[in-house]
Structures are given as C-alpha cells and as structure tokens.
Enzyme design. Structure first.
Site, PDB file in Angstrom:
ATOM      1  N   SER A 135       2.183  -3.064  -1.222  1.00 39.94           N
ATOM      2  CA  SER A 135       0.925  -3.020  -0.460  1.00 39.94           C
ATOM      3  C   SER A 135      -0.005  -4.196  -0.765  1.00 39.94           C
ATOM      4  CB  SER A 135       0.203  -1.687  -0.689  1.00 39.94           C
ATOM      5  OG  SER A 135       1.015  -0.616  -0.242  1.00 39.94           O
ATOM      6  N   HIS A 181      16.304  -4.184  -3.744  1.00 37.89           N
ATOM      7  CA  HIS A 181      15.043  -3.608  -3.250  1.00 37.89           C
ATOM      8  C   HIS A 181      15.106  -2.090  -3.420  1.00 37.89           C
ATOM      9  CE1 HIS A 181      11.837  -2.396  -0.535  1.00 37.89           C
ATOM     10  NE2 HIS A 181      11.354  -3.621  -0.663  1.00 37.89           N
ATOM     11  N   GLU A 195      14.320   0.268  -1.577  1.00 36.43           N
ATOM     12  CA  GLU A 195      14.860   1.004  -0.420  1.00 36.43           C
ATOM     13  C   GLU A 195      16.380   0.976  -0.428  1.00 36.43           C
ATOM     14  OE1 GLU A 195      12.565  -1.085   2.507  1.00 36.43           O
ATOM     15  OE2 GLU A 195      10.747  -0.126   1.725  1.00 36.43           O
ATOM     16  N   GLY A 220       5.612  -6.652   2.373  1.00 34.91           N
ATOM     17  CA  GLY A 220       6.254  -5.959   3.489  1.00 34.91           C
ATOM     18  C   GLY A 220       5.339  -5.909   4.698  1.00 34.91           C
ATOM     19  N   GLY A 221       4.605  -4.821   4.825  1.00 36.92           N
ATOM     20  CA  GLY A 221       3.762  -4.575   6.010  1.00 36.92           C
ATOM     21  C   GLY A 221       2.914  -5.761   6.435  1.00 36.92           C
ATOM     22  N   GLY A 229       4.692   0.289   0.790  1.00 32.51           N
ATOM     23  CA  GLY A 229       4.456   0.877   2.106  1.00 32.51           C
ATOM     24  C   GLY A 229       3.510   2.072   2.086  1.00 32.51           C
ATOM     25  N   ASN A 236       8.774  -9.736   3.473  1.00 38.04           N
ATOM     26  CA  ASN A 236       9.993  -8.938   3.656  1.00 38.04           C
ATOM     27  C   ASN A 236       9.845  -8.129   4.938  1.00 38.04           C
ATOM     28  OD1 ASN A 236      12.226  -7.288   3.492  1.00 38.04           O
ATOM     29  ND2 ASN A 236      11.384  -5.977   1.876  1.00 38.04           N
ATOM     30  N   TRP A 237      10.535  -8.563   5.970  1.00 43.91           N
ATOM     31  CA  TRP A 237      10.396  -7.898   7.275  1.00 43.91           C
ATOM     32  C   TRP A 237      11.130  -6.562   7.342  1.00 43.91           C
ATOM     33  CZ3 TRP A 237      11.195 -12.461  11.283  1.00 43.91           C
ATOM     34  CH2 TRP A 237      10.033 -13.240  11.289  1.00 43.91           C
ATOM     35  N   LYS A 238      12.046  -6.322   6.417  1.00 44.39           N
ATOM     36  CA  LYS A 238      12.860  -5.082   6.450  1.00 44.39           C
ATOM     37  C   LYS A 238      13.579  -5.002   7.802  1.00 44.39           C
ATOM     38  CE  LYS A 238       9.360  -3.061   3.516  1.00 44.39           C
ATOM     39  NZ  LYS A 238       8.961  -1.917   2.762  1.00 44.39           N
ATOM     40  N   GLU A 242       8.050  -4.375  -8.220  1.00 44.23           N
ATOM     41  CA  GLU A 242       7.606  -3.557  -7.099  1.00 44.23           C
ATOM     42  C   GLU A 242       7.568  -2.080  -7.503  1.00 44.23           C
ATOM     43  OE1 GLU A 242       8.065  -5.694  -3.143  1.00 44.23           O
ATOM     44  OE2 GLU A 242       9.858  -4.503  -3.416  1.00 44.23           O
TER      45      GLU A 242
HETATM   46  C1  PEP Z   1       8.308  -4.495   0.181  1.00 48.01           C
HETATM   47  O1  PEP Z   1       8.935  -4.084   1.127  1.00 48.01           O
HETATM   48  O2  PEP Z   1       8.887  -5.158  -0.669  1.00 48.01           O
HETATM   49  C2  PEP Z   1       6.872  -4.187   0.096  1.00 48.01           C
HETATM   50  C3  PEP Z   1       6.227  -4.550  -0.979  1.00 48.01           C
HETATM   51  O3  PEP Z   1       6.312  -3.550   1.150  1.00 48.01           O
HETATM   52  P1  PEP Z   1       4.737  -3.299   1.402  1.00 48.01           P
HETATM   53  O4  PEP Z   1       4.035  -4.617   1.196  1.00 48.01           O
HETATM   54  O5  PEP Z   1       4.629  -2.816   2.816  1.00 48.01           O
HETATM   55  O6  PEP Z   1       4.268  -2.289   0.407  1.00 48.01           O
END
Ligand code: PEP
Length: 257
Positions: A217, A99, A101, A238-239, A177, A13-15, A171
C-alpha cells in the site's frame, strides 16, 4: 535510501491487470510525465503476454521491464510455464520471485523461491525477491525470525559475485492491497534486518550494495516518509502503479535532490 552505496528502484507490479491496448495507453501517458529520473531506476512488472510489447514501448526510455514470475527450469515439459531464458530474450531485465500472492495461491515455497532465484540469475535476470510476514506472524512476534529464514532460503547457493544483481522487497502480507501500510519505523526495522542477514552471509560490502524495497500500500502520500528511511531503497507498488499520475508521484518522491 542511501544513494551512495546502492540503487533506488521504484517498481510497479501490475499483477493480472492491463490488456495489451491498456499497456500501450499507459506507456503513452507515462513517458511524458516521467521525464528522465535522475536518481532512481523505474521498473514495470507486467503480465507475460504484454512483456514483448512493453519492452518495445519503453525501449528508448529509462523504464526497465520485469516479469512477475518465472519457472526454475530453463526448458522442458512444464505446460503453461515460462522460463527465465525466454524472458531474457524478450529484453526483460527483472523478475519478481516469491510474491506473497504466488506463495498463497500457487504453493510457492521457500524451496521453489530459491530455485527460481538461481535460475533467474543464471539467465542474466535480476530477481526481486519478496519476503514478508502475515498478520498472525507479526502478532506472534516472529517477524524477524521468519524474515531471516525466508532470506537465507532464497539465497542458499547464490555466490557473492551474483549478489549485485539481487533485489529484496519487504512486503508485509497484511499491508498488500489493504490500504494498511507498515509504519516507516516498522518497515525500516525489517529492511535493516534483511541487510543484517545479508551482511552475516556475504559481508558488509555486499550488504550495503543490495537494494531493499518496501511494498504494501505504498502511495503518493506515504512514499516520501518510507523512502526517507536509511534501509528502504525503493518500493514495489501494486495498486498505485496502475495509474500513471500516481506512479509518477512516487517516482518523484524517490527522485528528489
Ligand atoms: C504488491 O503487489 O506487491 C503490492 C505491494 O501491492 P499494493 O501496493 O497494492 O499493496
């Protein structure tokens, strides 16, 4: 993972990251590193403006492209919004729905999540439905009740025959993040619970065929242990999906014989 009954899916997930030129550079770097993953499907969730380019860049690869959101109406006076039909026509295969966010910053509710899930399925997209608790909710001991509620709301009115297109992502908000990962036992407990709710709604056959990812994460160091859990069928990342080499390491962890 349980490859006998369901697909393992590793999704990045690049956001709101990567411009068009950065998307091109990432594709060039990723494709030779990735090879042809045997056991898992690889998905990249990109910002709307890069989706068309991304579907072309990954056309002859095993990478599927996803959007990070969609609107629940198919067309109309919704300035700035994008419908599931529009995404489908671009060659997009998956769409993230709900999500945390979007729930936190854009007033996404369980009610809009449900409408978007049905719109995505109607358009022929596979929704990746995100559910998860905050730290306060975990500390209050209401995680499983909350997850039950989110899953039931998201699936209200979704017929059993559409369930093979549905993906869930557990999640925990406190792990997104933050560098703080749920332990494999904590993640397994909730992913198993999601499957239990699906079983109660649709029966055992449907429940065992639904992919349930963990997100929060996930990285090359913890991926293998998380993915070894019987009800964790992949990751929403994500990251660590922003760097091709790290993302490939996670794919490799899901792809071992
Ligand atoms: C996400 O954005 O869905 C996510 C899990 O981010 P991260 O891996 O950075 O925690």
């Amino acid at each position: 993972m349980n490859r006998r009954y369901r697909k393992t899916i590793i999704a990045g997930n690049w956001k709101m990251n990567k411009t068009l030129s950065e998307t091109r550079a990432f594709a060039e770097e990723l494709k030779p590193l990735l090879g042809r993953p045997k056991w898992c499907e690889v998905v990249l969730c990109a910002p709307f403006v890069n989706l068309q380019a991304a579907t072309r860049l990954f056309k002859d690869s095993r990478v599927s492209i996803a959007a990070e959101n969609c609107h629940y109406e198919s067309s109309g006076a919704y300035t700035g919004e994008v419908s599931a039909e529009m995404l489908k026509e671009l060659g997009v295969k998956y769409v993230i729905i709900g999500h945390s966010e979007r729930r936190q910053y854009y007033n996404e509710t369980d009610f809009t999540v449900n409408k978007k899930v049905k719109a995505a399925l109607e358009a022929g997209l596979r929704p990746i439905i995100c559910v998860g608790e905050s730290l306060e909710q975990r500390e209050l001991g209401v995680t499983l009740e909350l997850i039950s509620y989110q899953v039931k709301c998201a699936l209200a009115g979704v017929p059993a025959e559409k369930m093979r297109h549905v993906v869930f992502a557990y999640e925990p908000i406190w792990a997104i993040g933050t560098g703080k990962t749920a332990t494999s036992a904590e993640a397994q407990e909730v992913c198993e619970h999601i499957r239990t709710i699906i079983r109660k709604l649709y029966g055992a056959r449907v429940a065992r065929s639904v992919t349930v990812q963990y997100g929060g994460s996930m990285n090359p160091k913890n991926a293998q242990e998380l993915l070894a859990q019987p009800d964790i069928d992949g990751g929403l990342i994500g990251g660590a999906s922003l760097k091709a080499d790290q993302f490939v390491e996670i794919v490799n962890a899901a792809n071992q014989d």
